[in-house]
Design an enzyme around this catalytic site. Structure first.
Site, short mmCIF file in Angstrom:
data_model
loop_
_atom_site.label_atom_id
_atom_site.label_comp_id
_atom_site.label_asym_id
_atom_site.label_seq_id
_atom_site.Cartn_x
_atom_site.Cartn_y
_atom_site.Cartn_z
N ARG A 86 -8.83 -9.35 3.26
CA ARG A 86 -7.81 -8.80 4.17
C ARG A 86 -8.02 -7.30 4.36
NH1 ARG A 86 -2.48 -6.61 3.30
NH2 ARG A 86 -0.88 -7.35 4.78
N SER A 120 4.63 -6.29 2.82
CA SER A 120 3.28 -6.43 3.36
C SER A 120 2.36 -7.09 2.34
CB SER A 120 2.75 -5.06 3.81
OG SER A 120 1.48 -5.16 4.42
N LEU A 121 1.38 -6.36 1.83
CA LEU A 121 0.48 -6.86 0.79
C LEU A 121 1.25 -7.49 -0.36
CD1 LEU A 121 -2.20 -6.83 -0.95
CD2 LEU A 121 -1.53 -4.48 -1.57
N HIS A 151 -0.19 -3.17 10.73
CA HIS A 151 1.02 -3.80 11.27
C HIS A 151 1.34 -3.38 12.71
CE1 HIS A 151 1.92 -5.85 7.58
NE2 HIS A 151 1.75 -4.72 6.92
N GLN A 201 0.83 -1.20 0.00
CA GLN A 201 0.00 0.00 0.00
C GLN A 201 0.87 1.25 0.00
OE1 GLN A 201 -4.01 -1.69 2.23
NE2 GLN A 201 -3.10 0.19 2.92
N GLN A 218 2.01 -11.75 9.53
CA GLN A 218 2.40 -10.40 9.12
C GLN A 218 1.39 -9.34 9.52
OE1 GLN A 218 0.59 -9.41 4.85
NE2 GLN A 218 2.58 -10.37 4.63
#
Length: 309
Positions: A115, A90-91, A199, A10, A248
């Protein structure tokens, strides 16, 4: 020279992303068609035409970025560009797992749609916040976070480079940490325009909900090894892949450690696969001697070929 494909998360999105790939390459166009069928609405139209405020919604942004990354990767595959290792911010780890043969693209795009929904719903709007701390003097972070937290939560969310740390947690605690970071000598400490505090432990409700979806999804063993984001560790099995996506969610992205791990494995060439160039910029901050290029627009292909020649 070993090559790593790194996939962005992102913050890399923009209206129009993927359009040039889709117009020029059948592999990219078919990827967008596949995403539209998997989701039941035109993600293609949202990526190409917006509106920006709709694209920015986490539940839309995540499948959109994933689709651009996978479309980009498929074009590279068609043109003979291969990776020795993959990683994702991440993503981006979902796209990396598609590229590694562990996760099917339709499964991945449905997972990240959920998600995004779970992350958005985990914390009431306005309760959480994120901030970027730039050039904070070494050794100051832990004390700042401890002092700012009080009875609330604020933790490191993205350890992006030696000069850039992103923090997340309750809005009040994040604001206090920003003030403390400025007082401690950070060059900049700024709140980020995000819709949820990603996160950090406030994401545990999203983690719990996502677990059910991960557990019913097939993860195959990887054909290309991946360095995961929450441990900066090489993984090769489907079980490890699923576990990494679960852990994560409330844990920080150890991106600096990911890059160091890849270089320790002999990687000296990095290709950022997907929208934007955020990870290429971070690469220079982590190690100015590393070679980085990006591929997310049709015109980038010649530059990639030149970089690997």
């Amino acid at each position: 020279m070993k090559t790593a494909f790194v996939f962005p998360g992102q913050g890399s999105q923009y209206v129009g992303m993927g359009r040039s790939l889709s117009e020029r390459f059948v592999a990219a166009r078919s990827t967008f068609d596949e995403a539209d069928r998997a989701l039941g609405f035109s993600l293609t139209e949202l990526c190409f035409d917006g509106p920006a405020e709709t694209l920015q919604l986490t539940e839309n942004m995540q499948p959109a970025l994933l689709t651009v990354s996978v479309a980009s990767w498929r074009v590279l595959q068609e043109h003979g560009v291969q990776a020795d290792y993959v990683a994702g911010h991440s993503l981006g780890e979902y796209a990396a797992l598609v590229a590694a043969g562990s996760l099917s693209f339709p499964d991945a795009v449905r997972l990240v749609r959920k998600r995004g929904q779970y992350m958005q719903e985990a914390v009431p709007t306005g309760t959480g916040a994120m901030a970027a701390l730039l050039k904070l003097p070494h050794g100051k972070l832990d004390a700042i976070l401890a002092e700012a937290a009080g009875s609330e939560v604020v933790t490191a969310a993205n350890l992006n480079s030696p000069d850039q740390v992103v923090i997340a947690g309750h809005a009040g605690a994040v604001a206090r940490a920003v003030d403390l970071a400025k007082a401690a000598g950070a060059r900049r400490a700024i709140l980020l325009p995000v819709s949820a505090p990603f996160h950090c432990p406030l994401m545990e409700p999203a983690q719990t909900r996502l677990a059910d979806d991960l557990n019913v999804t097939e993860f195959r063993d990887l054909t290309v090894p991946l360095v995961n984001g929450w441990q900066a560790r090489v993984i090769r099995t489907g079980a490890e892949a699923r576990d990494g996506l679960y852990h994560q969610v409330p844990n920080p992205v150890l991106w600096t450690e990911v890059i160091h791990k890849l270089t320790s494995l002999g990687v000296s060439r990095f290709i950022e696969v997907g929208a934007g160039g955020v990870l290429t910029g971070l690469l220079r901050n982590i190690n100015g001697e590393l070679e980085g290029s990006k591929f997310g627009e049709a015109l980038d292909l010649e530059k990639v070929h030149a970089a690997i020649a």
